[in-house]
Write an enzyme that holds these catalytic residues in place. Structure first.
Site, short mmCIF file in Angstrom:
data_model
loop_
_atom_site.label_atom_id
_atom_site.label_comp_id
_atom_site.label_asym_id
_atom_site.label_seq_id
_atom_site.Cartn_x
_atom_site.Cartn_y
_atom_site.Cartn_z
CG HIS A 227 -1.88 1.19 1.20
ND1 HIS A 227 -3.12 1.15 0.58
CD2 HIS A 227 -1.76 2.45 1.70
CE1 HIS A 227 -3.71 2.31 0.72
NE2 HIS A 227 -2.92 3.12 1.39
CB CYS A 228 2.11 3.34 -2.65
SG CYS A 228 3.22 4.74 -2.93
#
Length: 318
Positions: A150-151
């Site tokens: 998850h960025c």
């Protein structure tokens, strides 16, 4: 209930702060380069600079946009427990009985990865049997196919549906920063050697571009290595567990085929941030693979989990 809903809304709003920050930096860099450098400081190469700058700028923004707003791919309804089995699973208190229910439900599914204890991978939050390479994202609150990470800088999960866009985003952002740093460098040198007057925006633009170049280069190099090995970030830190045990190279099909799993088999679309679907003829690469040779020279045939993910993506995107 209401305070929890309000807190969730606040968290979603705050999650956009890194994206807004990047957008503001990009807008300022556009102003600093086009207005402060190219227009106010006219030179013989200004038109060439503007052409290459806008080309890299468009590709950078395009890939960044696709990475942010491409919805993560989720497991299809085939991986949900039937209603009767789901009720039995929820009523059961013993883990052994729950696993028996999951084993029966998963018998018709092409699943080849297990938990560390050898059990069926099941998400209690989403109430689905996890396909191979699928993981639950706590930030997005969903299971994501071939989840990489998850960025926060894109406020999205990077996985099967947008991993190519993420790679291109890193590539074009690196090109964008390198081009700015290279073309502004001469004015930066003149300012320190000849003591010529320079504008704050132009000088600070060089520092910002150089700083982002260093950080992006390391991240881009790491993900290129992952693509070549056909691993996700999660799998790089924790090797997937198959029926025969853990194997960090369990999904590797060879360098060329590993690249094709991310970018597709049509090379003309590799550099464009568009979803590239593999041709029917290329699906055979992912229908089966040969594992490592055993001591007795026996070969174990194992389906690649990404085959299933591609079929699920067909339901989601096509």
């Amino acid at each position: 209930m209401a305070p929890t809903h309000v807190l969730r809304c606040c968290q979603r709003g705050l999650a956009w702060i890194p994206v807004i920050f990047i957008a503001l930096v990009v807008c300022w860099s556009y102003y600093a380069y086009v207005v402060e450098l190219c227009i106010c400081k006219t030179s013989n190469n200004v038109f060439v600079y503007l052409i290459f700058f806008h080309l890299s700028f468009v590709m950078f923004v395009w890939s960044y946009w696709k990475t942010i707003f491409t919805k993560p791919a989720n497991p299809s309804k085939e991986f949900c427990l039937p209603k009767a089995e789901k009720e039995r699973y929820e009523k059961e208190e013993r883990p052994e009985s729950q696993q028996e229910i999951l084993w029966r439900a998963a018998s018709s599914l092409p699943l080849y990865t297990r938990t560390g204890a050898g059990a069926i991978r099941y998400c209690d939050r989403c109430q689905v049997i996890k396909p191979d390479r699928c993981h639950h994202c706590s930030a997005c609150d969903m299971c994501v196919l071939k989840m990489d990470h998850h960025c926060p800088w894109v406020n999205n999960c990077v996985g099967f549906s947008n991993y190519k866009f993420f790679i291109l985003f890193l590539a074009y952002s690196l090109v964008y920063c390198l081009f700015i740093a290279a073309t502004v460098l001469q004015y930066f040198i003149k300012f320190w050697t000849v003591n010529t007057p320079a504008k704050f925006h132009v000088l600070f633009l060089f520092f910002v571009a150089a700083m982002f170049c260093i950080s992006i280069l390391s991240l881009f190099s790491y993900h290129l290595w992952l693509v070549g090995k056909n691993r996700s970030t999660i799998e790089a830190f924790r090797a997937p567990v198959f029926r025969t045990g853990s194997d960090k190279n369990g999904f590797s099909l060879g360098f060329r085929k590993n690249i094709a799993q991310v970018f597709g088999d049509q090379k003309k679309y590799w550099l464009l941030p568009v979803f590239t679907r593999l041709k029917e003829s290329a699906l055979c690469f992912f229908m089966a693979r040969l594992c490592q040779r055993k001591k007795k020279q026996n070969l174990l045939l194992r389906l690649d989990g990404l085959t299933l993910e591609m079929k699920l993506a067909h339901y989601l995107f096509f």
